[in-house]
Write an enzyme that holds these catalytic residues in place. Structure first.
Site, short mmCIF file in Angstrom:
data_model
loop_
_atom_site.label_atom_id
_atom_site.label_comp_id
_atom_site.label_asym_id
_atom_site.label_seq_id
_atom_site.Cartn_x
_atom_site.Cartn_y
_atom_site.Cartn_z
N HIS A 241 0.86 -1.20 0.00
CA HIS A 241 0.00 0.00 0.00
C HIS A 241 0.90 1.25 0.00
O HIS A 241 0.92 2.00 0.97
CB HIS A 241 -1.00 -0.02 1.16
CG HIS A 241 -0.42 -0.19 2.53
ND1 HIS A 241 -1.03 -0.93 3.51
CD2 HIS A 241 0.73 0.28 3.10
CE1 HIS A 241 -0.30 -0.90 4.61
NE2 HIS A 241 0.76 -0.15 4.39
N HIS B 178 -1.20 4.51 9.71
CA HIS B 178 0.13 5.11 9.79
C HIS B 178 0.04 6.42 10.55
O HIS B 178 0.24 7.49 9.98
CB HIS B 178 0.69 5.34 8.38
CG HIS B 178 0.76 4.10 7.55
ND1 HIS B 178 -0.35 3.55 6.94
CD2 HIS B 178 1.79 3.28 7.23
CE1 HIS B 178 0.01 2.46 6.28
NE2 HIS B 178 1.29 2.27 6.44
N HIS C 6 10.84 -3.17 2.86
CA HIS C 6 11.19 -1.74 2.81
C HIS C 6 11.61 -1.27 4.19
O HIS C 6 11.20 -1.80 5.21
CB HIS C 6 10.07 -0.86 2.23
CG HIS C 6 8.78 -0.79 2.99
ND1 HIS C 6 8.05 -1.89 3.39
CD2 HIS C 6 8.04 0.29 3.39
CE1 HIS C 6 6.93 -1.49 4.00
NE2 HIS C 6 6.90 -0.18 4.02
N GLU D 87 5.28 -5.15 8.15
CA GLU D 87 3.88 -5.07 7.70
C GLU D 87 3.40 -6.38 7.08
O GLU D 87 2.18 -6.62 6.99
CB GLU D 87 3.71 -3.92 6.69
CG GLU D 87 3.91 -2.54 7.30
CD GLU D 87 3.60 -1.41 6.31
OE1 GLU D 87 3.39 -0.28 6.77
OE2 GLU D 87 3.57 -1.66 5.08
FE LIG Z 1 2.29 0.71 5.45
#
Ligand SMILES: [Fe+3]
Ligand SMILES: [Fe+3]
Lengths: 134, 301, 301, 134
Positions: free
Chosen positions: B12, B59, B193, B240
């Site tokens: 996302h 977030h 990431h 995540e």
């Molecule tokens: Fe995220």
């Protein structure tokens, strides 16, 4: 085998160039992150832009944290308990993208960082563990 | 009877939301990312799911540091896109499915998941970017959404095993909903990431693809991957991926992949996307003791 | 090493807060209620616990209907008394123990409890009335408090088994905290009462006393009492008794009672109060799989 | 043996004179309970006391719910999705105790209700189940 939260957390310090957002950091950065989150409101962004220092002074954060915000020193902010998802409200307020902001933490120029990403990103080789040097 | 027909995993990535909102999907940099969703857009047009249980993380948008729920389920009627620091995304409000959401929430609590029920909240790119990728530009979303927000920001997040088990419990809950509904479960976030510190920019193509491989078939190996492995191998935000395990758990014993896509780079992130179909969707029976039945009592000796 | 030394159960009746705040403890109506706490006040003066894990429910004070956490643990530095409609109680702010609270919160999540972490909230009579009963009139509370708020308002609350298991996990967490602390766990609420509808005023002396009996010794029968039994036998608000099971679970395999008190009526409610000591405080090992150890993996086959 | 949430909930309707605060009720009474909760702030209590109708009109609640608040008809409010812990903010604003407010739902006078409580409370005999008449 992880027996308890102490053992679980201990390994997090062994990752090169990474601060895991543990309870200790969450506590240290509580007000700093709440400040960052306040920038989700446009009126707050405008007030912050108009006088950053005055806006920061409204928050119960340390002088060191304030200075790091003024300097946009994101590595310092991480050290002082900032979390990147909260701090993202600061660099979004500045109109910076994630790539631009993130690159400032790596010691690389935006261009070099972007080039590294375009070439497939930073390799995990040697970046997994300080202890095991792998 | 409601049924879980498919599971979808996908990153996302916020910059894909920008590109989408500014009509830049065709630009050289973004085209390979968006192209990977073409198959899925066609698929969804045929499938027309009624409801998506959309697993994502907030977030620092709906939840600040005042309270941090491990698992929060949205039982509201509608959710507005959040302003994440540069104005809210120009996408339609997200319609909820309060009937099914409350049914699932109640079922999960009986199944001994300690849910936080949410009636009002805003939803950020974690939820709206996947919707844009899958449904394109729309005046209103052609599907209802049950947001399931997972804490993956403050440590510890839930374990992989707990996430998988939550998926199994969601499957049991959906099965006991009387209305005939085509329900999908989406897991979002990842893949590798890291957005912070000197190690930022880490991408691990090999690990990511091994992760995708292990979502397929009947292996349950991913239940046992500890957080530290995600952190070391896939970067601090790679954690995540535990959210994908909720989706995988909801698909039951075994799956096959209908579509799969992996692309680097998008911004700081490895983009992963997979469409899974249950082959054998069976999940273990509820371990709950609330019913005070003999079999359940035997479980605790 | 921190250790759980005792568990205390007691009702948290709002009118006792009023009586206390207005100096009416000696009035005929209230005296028998307050007298039952005399033993405990002396006991606490000798014991001087450092921290209380205080299990209670919020009565629409800190949490409105926007979000409803099943289990919320207070990790803040201090908590202000809430204004429940007639001004806040004139009692001191409640000091937290953020170090131990965060330690417990993190441990519980590793143990696959889906906690909501709370950093700022106000606390209502559910938490402050027991403190007043046990410590009397003070300028500041001589103990630190970790509030553990349980949803017993919106159905379903957590099952009795889940509450007991949470207590066991709290015991494991406290045991692994390095500082030498005398920790008590208090379970509050109940006993039988119903505050609503034509059946309001229900009191079940026999069931209540059977409940107190089953907190003592090594029986785990109370794990299996379903919600419907509390509702039928003890009134709609009697469900608060599930919170006592968190306290009981934290005391381990077996207990003895040091003090016990039961009094009717106080307002609409049966007042119950018990002081328990672990005889064998052992609790089962953690079932968590986060560590990815073999024994844990074997559990899920 | 409870197999799912439907079976779990079905039994709740079998309890005499009792409304269990299920999801169905929580949804129906959502705004009503949020209104009640607003009375935790003294400024809101003052505005409510000054003009109850005007204050109620600020909330997205039904006319039936508004009227039931004006009437302080707590049984009606429970039927319309109110929860007693939320509604407590209304009777606390009125300066009523739990005993006074609760008695109004039982069809008894405050005195008779108080007398029943002083005599040990309402017996559960015959009050456990509509079906089983026990
Ligand atoms: Fe995220
Ligand atoms: Fe209570």
């Amino acid at each position: 085998m992880v027996r308890d939260i102490h053992q679980y957390l201990a390994e997090f310090d062994d990752i090169p160039g990474t601060r895991v957002y543990t309870a200790a950091r969450a506590r240290q950065g509580y007000q700093l992150n709440q400040f960052a989150m306040s920038l989700m409101k446009d009126e707050n962004r405008q007030r912050f832009r108009a006088d950053e220092k005055a806006y920061l002074d409204e928050w119960a954060i340390t002088d060191e944290q304030k200075q790091a915000v003024l300097d946009r020193d994101y590595n310092k902010l991480l050290d002082l308990g900032g979390n990147i998802y909260f701090l993202a409200k600061v660099f979004s307020t500045d109109g910076l993208s994630f790539v631009q902001a993130v690159s400032t933490m790596t010691g690389m120029s935006v261009e070099d960082y972007q080039a590294m990403m375009n070439a497939g990103g930073r390799s995990p080789a040697g970046q997994r563990s300080i202890r095991d040097k792998n | 009877m409601a049924r879980i027909t498919h599971g979808i995993g996908c990153s996302h990535i916020p910059v894909l939301g920008f590109a989408f909102d500014q009509g830049k999907e065709g630009e050289d940099y973004f085209k390979p990312a968006f192209d990977g969703f073409e198959w899925t857009r066609d698929f969804l047009k045929q499938e027309k799911p009624d409801v998506i249980v959309l697993v994502y993380n907030d977030h620092a948008s709906a939840f600040d540091m005042k309270f941090i729920p491990t698992f929060a389920i949205g039982c509201g009627e509608t959710y507005q896109p959040a302003d994440e620091g540069f104005g809210a995304r120009p996408v339609p409000p997200v319609p909820g499915h309060a009937d099914l959401a409350w049914h699932i929430a109640q079922s999960l609590i009986l199944d001994e998941f300690d849910m936080t029920i949410i009636n009002e909240m805003e939803v950020d790119h974690g939820l709206t970017v996947p919707l844009s990728m899958m449904y394109g530009h729309v005046d209103e979303w052609p599907v209802k959404v049950i947001p399931l927000a997972v804490n993956v920001v403050t440590y510890p997040p839930p374990s992989g095993n707990r996430c998988w088990a939550l998926g199994e419990a969601i499957a049991r809950a959906v099965e006991s909903f009387p209305e005939d509904l085509n329900v999908q479960v989406w897991g979002t976030g990842g893949l590798s990431h890291q957005l912070q510190g000197p190690r930022a920019g880490l991408i691990n193509r090999e690990w990511d693809n091994g992760f995708l491989n292990r979502l397929i078939g009947d292996t349950q190996e991913l239940r046992h991957v500890p957080h530290i492995e995600y952190l070391r191998e896939t970067g601090s935000e790679g954690i995540e991926m535990v959210m994908w395990l909720i989706m995988r758990g909801a698909l039951g014993k075994s799956t096959r992949a209908l579509h799969r896509h992996y692309h680097v780079p998008v911004s700081n992130t490895a983009l992963g996307h997979i469409v899974l179909e249950p082959v054998d969707g069976s999940v273990p029976p509820s371990p709950t003791l609330e019913g005070n039945n003999e079999a359940a009592q035997a479980l605790i000796g």
